[in-house]
Motif scaffolding. Structure first.
Motif, PDB file in Angstrom:
ATOM      1  N   ASN A 462       0.853  -1.191   0.000  1.00  0.00           N
ATOM      2  CA  ASN A 462       0.000   0.000   0.000  1.00  0.00           C
ATOM      3  C   ASN A 462       0.887   1.239   0.000  1.00  0.00           C
ATOM      4  O   ASN A 462       1.768   1.370   0.858  1.00  0.00           O
ATOM      5  N   TRP A 463       0.632   2.146  -0.920  1.00  0.00           N
ATOM      6  CA  TRP A 463       1.387   3.404  -1.017  1.00  0.00           C
ATOM      7  C   TRP A 463       0.455   4.579  -0.706  1.00  0.00           C
ATOM      8  O   TRP A 463      -0.725   4.579  -1.100  1.00  0.00           O
ATOM      9  N   TYR A 464       1.012   5.600  -0.040  1.00  0.00           N
ATOM     10  CA  TYR A 464       0.243   6.781   0.358  1.00  0.00           C
ATOM     11  C   TYR A 464       1.008   8.045  -0.023  1.00  0.00           C
ATOM     12  O   TYR A 464       2.246   8.085   0.053  1.00  0.00           O
ATOM     13  N   VAL A 475      -2.704   4.387  -3.408  1.00  0.00           N
ATOM     14  CA  VAL A 475      -2.777   3.367  -4.438  1.00  0.00           C
ATOM     15  C   VAL A 475      -2.203   2.086  -3.854  1.00  0.00           C
ATOM     16  O   VAL A 475      -1.326   2.122  -2.981  1.00  0.00           O
ATOM     17  N   SER A 476      -2.728   0.960  -4.323  1.00  0.00           N
ATOM     18  CA  SER A 476      -2.214  -0.338  -3.897  1.00  0.00           C
ATOM     19  C   SER A 476      -1.584  -1.017  -5.099  1.00  0.00           C
ATOM     20  O   SER A 476      -2.272  -1.672  -5.886  1.00  0.00           O
ATOM     21  N   PRO A 477      -0.262  -0.856  -5.285  1.00  0.00           N
ATOM     22  CA  PRO A 477       0.398  -1.484  -6.433  1.00  0.00           C
ATOM     23  C   PRO A 477       0.435  -2.999  -6.313  1.00  0.00           C
ATOM     24  O   PRO A 477       0.145  -3.582  -5.264  1.00  0.00           O
ATOM     25  N   GLY A 478       0.831  -3.636  -7.396  1.00  0.00           N
ATOM     26  CA  GLY A 478       0.943  -5.087  -7.449  1.00  0.00           C
ATOM     27  C   GLY A 478       0.375  -5.597  -8.759  1.00  0.00           C
ATOM     28  O   GLY A 478      -0.613  -5.057  -9.269  1.00  0.00           O
ATOM     29  N   ARG A 479       0.984  -6.628  -9.310  1.00  0.00           N
ATOM     30  CA  ARG A 479       0.515  -7.208 -10.573  1.00  0.00           C
ATOM     31  C   ARG A 479      -0.634  -8.167 -10.280  1.00  0.00           C
ATOM     32  O   ARG A 479      -0.445  -9.214  -9.670  1.00  0.00           O
ATOM     33  N   PHE A 507      -2.706  -1.631 -14.771  1.00  0.00           N
ATOM     34  CA  PHE A 507      -2.493  -0.930 -13.508  1.00  0.00           C
ATOM     35  C   PHE A 507      -3.692  -0.061 -13.147  1.00  0.00           C
ATOM     36  O   PHE A 507      -3.955   0.187 -11.959  1.00  0.00           O
ATOM     37  N   SER A 508      -4.442   0.372 -14.123  1.00  0.00           N
ATOM     38  CA  SER A 508      -5.624   1.207 -13.861  1.00  0.00           C
ATOM     39  C   SER A 508      -6.681   0.470 -13.051  1.00  0.00           C
ATOM     40  O   SER A 508      -7.559   1.097 -12.465  1.00  0.00           O
ATOM     41  N   ASP A 509      -6.600  -0.871 -12.986  1.00  0.00           N
ATOM     42  CA  ASP A 509      -7.544  -1.648 -12.187  1.00  0.00           C
ATOM     43  C   ASP A 509      -7.179  -1.661 -10.704  1.00  0.00           C
ATOM     44  O   ASP A 509      -8.001  -2.048  -9.867  1.00  0.00           O
ATOM     45  N   ASN A 510      -5.951  -1.283 -10.375  1.00  0.00           N
ATOM     46  CA  ASN A 510      -5.521  -1.364  -8.978  1.00  0.00           C
ATOM     47  C   ASN A 510      -6.269  -0.366  -8.105  1.00  0.00           C
ATOM     48  O   ASN A 510      -6.595   0.748  -8.554  1.00  0.00           O
ATOM     49  N   PRO A 511      -6.542  -0.734  -6.849  1.00  0.00           N
ATOM     50  CA  PRO A 511      -7.250   0.182  -5.946  1.00  0.00           C
ATOM     51  C   PRO A 511      -6.521   1.508  -5.799  1.00  0.00           C
ATOM     52  O   PRO A 511      -5.290   1.530  -5.623  1.00  0.00           O
ATOM     53  N   ARG A 512      -7.271   2.597  -5.852  1.00  0.00           N
ATOM     54  CA  ARG A 512      -6.668   3.920  -5.647  1.00  0.00           C
ATOM     55  C   ARG A 512      -7.752   4.932  -5.309  1.00  0.00           C
ATOM     56  O   ARG A 512      -8.922   4.755  -5.642  1.00  0.00           O
ATOM     57  N   SER A 528      -8.452  -3.060   0.871  1.00  0.00           N
ATOM     58  CA  SER A 528      -8.046  -1.851   0.150  1.00  0.00           C
ATOM     59  C   SER A 528      -9.211  -1.167  -0.554  1.00  0.00           C
ATOM     60  O   SER A 528      -9.316   0.056  -0.534  1.00  0.00           O
ATOM     61  N   ALA A 529     -10.090  -1.948  -1.186  1.00  0.00           N
ATOM     62  CA  ALA A 529     -11.180  -1.349  -1.970  1.00  0.00           C
ATOM     63  C   ALA A 529     -12.299  -2.371  -2.121  1.00  0.00           C
ATOM     64  O   ALA A 529     -12.077  -3.581  -1.994  1.00  0.00           O
TER      65      ALA A 529
END
Length: 831
Positions: A462-464, A475-479, A507-512, A528-529
């Protein structure tokens, strides 16, 4: 404009600018920027490195080329944490036994099977020259300090080396630097799966309850998604479609799990990741950000409490890096070549453990005639094999064979059931790309630039974000794999080729979320979402993040001091109380004052719901703490024991409190999730198709179990509830790292009076039109150095009192601020 550190002498600047009037060149632009340099900026000669340490020993490194900057970084790490880093390297590479003996062979075997060296080396070889300079420069600086130590062992060799009977070697490479991050971050927090444990649970429930009832019970205790669970991305957004619905199909096709296999796997995982419940998602770290619309002064307040457990030396390392396009100050675990929690003066950032499902376990069907062959696409295929030799102090070398299938490394063989398990990781081969995204995010000055670097990160994290313009984001990165519709994400996939991934989601599907309407962002390892679920999260309406969100929502605006004060409150908050106490009060309403259940309810009603010891008497302040800790296991057993097999029940009896074995963080007990949903009944987010109360009146059960707890406590402590006190659990700073390798002497265990459910370190960043301020506490101290004669560094434990009292130290973010607090200065040559 980002501060730069350049070499153009002031005496030459005016002449150069005159030439620029006639010749518009790149060199002229650089000269113009140099001439505009403000007096507090630092110029460092080519090939030189300046290191300034403040009055807490935190180093600030100045250089104007990438290799030199990270050379200085590696050098100061070796000054402060030589033994810790030596043992971290050995732990992740699997060479602890070489210096510590046969007791660590199992640890080394586990570490060797957690990564593929050839893959990491190939990624290293593919780096650009500038990126390679980061790793090679760090290693060269580290080696430079080791060489100094080896030449003056009588004064510079850390005592822990002498006690352990070996000396360090100046043989660090860029590969070693990368592996510290891979072994302690990527593998610890992304190499996670609960699927085999879930399959074992399903086997147990079907055996105990029958096929239909067993599956119904499984769905009720290991659900896919609870729509009432709090999410970091507000539930007002459309749910992500990252997981398939639960299906019965592949559960029927899967072989059962031998109980011995799961025990062995848990032991290995517990050692490798340092967690009490290896089959769960990581549960460490909290964060809360209040945007300018949520604060009384219009500032943005960003507070991060990464929870890695507590160690001596500290899990994190304070650093300032200035030059070559970097201008950052903050803290980072194990002195990674990146600041995970910090600021560059324009933006601020932090992180918590990631929740995304980036792995799948595959159950491979083995050839009965050859257990190293498996079925795939209609034919038996041979596994690949890699043999690792482990040197062992005082005895012969040992070896371990590591097998792999098309899906990944074999984690376990289950020969009685003709199966093997492999983990497929979406981030395999992207470890360094992930780290580089993190490194270069330190140079971002806007949300878009920062998000672009997040898109490079393949591991789950998780990034803030926040910036001086008042923006906040997450955003929560990760493949994220695209899985076949027939796959139940809670269970292992069938390894015969019928359940292969269909690709990776964009990447646009990742929670943010960016500037959410609620004005704040909060996370304590919750979901996360909406729609972002995993095999082991079991995200629930019962979640400790409510300790933050309830208080953030209680007032329209909060002061920066109030926001920092949440750290103290949540550190002691009883994470079960807000869920169960209202039901207790309702169940006992109207009872006589002397009724035992009514007396229990009154204790809970009068309680501030904190488990603390403000007077430091060595006991928790309220008798309600004693009641809760004693009553909840009684309640869980009463409600669940007749429904769950004994081996399953054991995982649900833990009441979620700190114990003698310190874990990174505490949260509501697993049993509380089930009990709370049962109490909600038809209004629960998880359908209650199985009645845990077996038709009994829920209020009667609460009253009976409270009365039982009161009677037992009166026998133990007497009738006067005011005397009911429970001894506090001390807050320990452990001397072995989370993998289990010693990183300090056994006599270096440090303690504080009572356990605090908070970050291993804490950052407070306040951003606004006037810039950024940063305040941190990272106990025990900056340096773990103990001289050969036993004398400790002045900065060995000088942040303990800060941490204990919920204080923090102001960090210098500009050269002028650094100079005002400089305790020592050193010059190095980059060679």
């Amino acid at each position: 404009m980002q501060r730069r550190y350049r070499l153009i002498p002031r005496a030459c600047a005016a002449l150069t600018l005159l030439a620029c009037a006639a010749f518009a060149s790149t060199a002229c632009v650089a000269a113009d920027q140099a001439a505009d340099r403000t007096p507090d900026q630092v110029a460092v000669p080519a090939g030189k490195i300046t290191i300034k340490r403040d009055n807490y020993g935190v180093p600030h490194v100045y250089a104007n080329d990438v290799r030199g900057l990270f050379y200085g970084f590696g050098y100061v790490v070796a000054e402060d944490r030589l033994f810790q880093m030596e043992m971290a390297r050995r732990a992740v590479l699997g060479t602890v036994s070489e210096v510590m003996g046969p007791a660590y062979v199992a640890l080394d075997k586990g570490s060797r099977s957690g990564f593929t060296p050839a893959s990491i080396r190939a990624q290293m070889a593919a780096l650009s020259a500038d990126d390679k300079a980061i790793f090679d420069g760090y290693a060269a600086g580290f080696n430079a300090r080791v060489n100094e130590v080896l030449k003056a062992q009588a004064t510079l060799l850390p005592k822990q080396f002498s006690d352990a009977g070996f000396t360090p070697k100046a043989d660090w490479t860029g590969y070693d630097v990368a592996m510290i991050w891979i072994g302690t971050m990527a593998n610890r927090y992304s190499n996670v799966s609960s699927e085999v444990a879930n399959l074992r649970l399903l086997d147990q429930l079907r055996k105990a309850k029958g096929e239909v009832a067993g599956r119904r019970l499984f769905d009720q205790i290991r659900w896919v998604e609870d729509p009432l669970a709090p999410t970091t991305v507000p539930r007002t957004v459309a749910p992500l479609k990252t997981a398939s619905a639960p299906l019965d199909g592949n559960a029927v096709r899967l072989a059962p799990v031998s109980p011995e296999l799961l025990s062995a796997r848990n032991d290995i995982d517990a050692a490798r990741r340092g967690v009490a419940e290896p089959w769960t998602r990581p549960i460490a770290s909290n964060l809360w950000i209040a945007g300018p619309g949520k604060t009384t002064d219009g500032s943005t307040v960003f507070i991060n409490g990464p929870q890695f457990n507590w160690f001596n030396p500290s899990y994190v390392f304070g650093i300032g890096l200035h030059g070559a396009g970097f201008d950052v100050t903050g803290n980072t675990p194990f002195a990674y070549p990146v600041v995970l929690f910090g600021t560059n003066g324009k933006i601020a950032w932090g992180a918590t453990a990631g929740p995304l499902d980036v792995n799948d376990m595959y159950q491979e069907k083995l050839n009965p005639a050859n257990p190293h062959e498996y079925l795939f696409n209609g034919a038996m295929r041979p596994m690949t094999k890699r043999t690792e030799v482990i040197r062992v102090k005082g005895q012969a070398d040992e070896s371990v064979d590591i097998y792999a299938t098309t899906h990944g490394i074999v984690t376990n063989f289950d020969l009685p059931n003709g199966a093997a398990y492999t983990m497929k990781r979406s981030w395999d081969g992207y470890e360094l790309e992930s780290l580089l995204g993190w490194i270069h995010s330190m140079q971002a000055t806007s949300w878009d630039q920062w998000l672009a670097q997040a898109s490079r990160v393949a591991i789950t994290i998780n990034w803030y974000y926040s910036d001086t313009s008042g923006n906040i984001g997450y955003v929560s990165p990760g493949r994220l794999p695209i899985r076949p519709a027939a796959q139940d994400i809670r269970l292992p996939a069938v390894g015969d080729g019928s359940m292969e991934w269909l690709g990776i989601r964009p990447f646009s599907d990742n929670p943010r979320t960016f500037n959410p309407a609620q004005g704040y962002i909060a996370n304590w390892n919750n979901q996360s979402a909406p729609g972002a679920v995993s095999d082991g999260g079991n995200y629930s309406v019962v979640d400790r993040v409510r300790e933050f969100t309830a208080r953030l929502e209680a007032k329209p605006r909060l002061t920066p001091d109030e926001l920092w004060g949440l750290n103290r409150i949540t550190a002691y908050a009883d994470t079960n109380a807000r869920y169960i106490v209202p039901f207790v009060l309702e169940a006992t309403r109207g009872l006589a004052a002397g009724d035992p259940a009514r007396r229990a309810a009154q204790l809970l009603a009068d309680w501030n719901m904190l488990n603390d010891d403000p007077a430091e008497r060595g006991v928790y302040d309220s008798p309600a703490t004693t009641l809760m800790m004693h009553w909840l296991p009684i309640l869980y057993k009463k409600v669940l024991a007749d429904d769950l097999p004994p081996e399953v029940l054991a995982a649900y009896l833990d009441s979620g409190y700190a114990g003698d074995t310190q874990v990174a963080s505490i949260r509501p007990g697993n049993g509380m999730k089930l009990i709370y949903n049962a109490l909600l009944g038809a209004t629960a987010g998880v359908p209650q198709t199985y009645d845990f109360f077996n038709g009994e009146d829920k209020n009667a059960v609460l009253r009976a179990t409270l009365a039982q707890a009161m009677a037992e406590l009166e026998t133990r402590h007497g009738r006067d509830t005011a005397t009911w006190r429970t001894p506090v659990v001390k807050h320990k700073f452990l001397t072995s790292n989370f993998i289990g390798a010693p990183q300090a002497g056994a006599d270096e265990l440090l303690t504080l009076p009572s356990f605090m459910n908070r970050g291993s370190q804490n950052d407070k960043m306040v951003l606004g039109a006037r810039g950024v301020t940063l305040c941190t506490a990272a106990p025990p101290g900056q340096s773990g150095f103990i001289a050969p004669d036993g004398r400790k560094s002045a900065h060995y434990a000088d942040q303990m009192s800060l941490f204990k009292d919920f204080g923090c130290k102001a960090e210098a973010l500009t050269p002028a601020e650094v100079d005002r607090h400089t305790e020592s200065t050193k010059q190095l040559t980059n060679n």
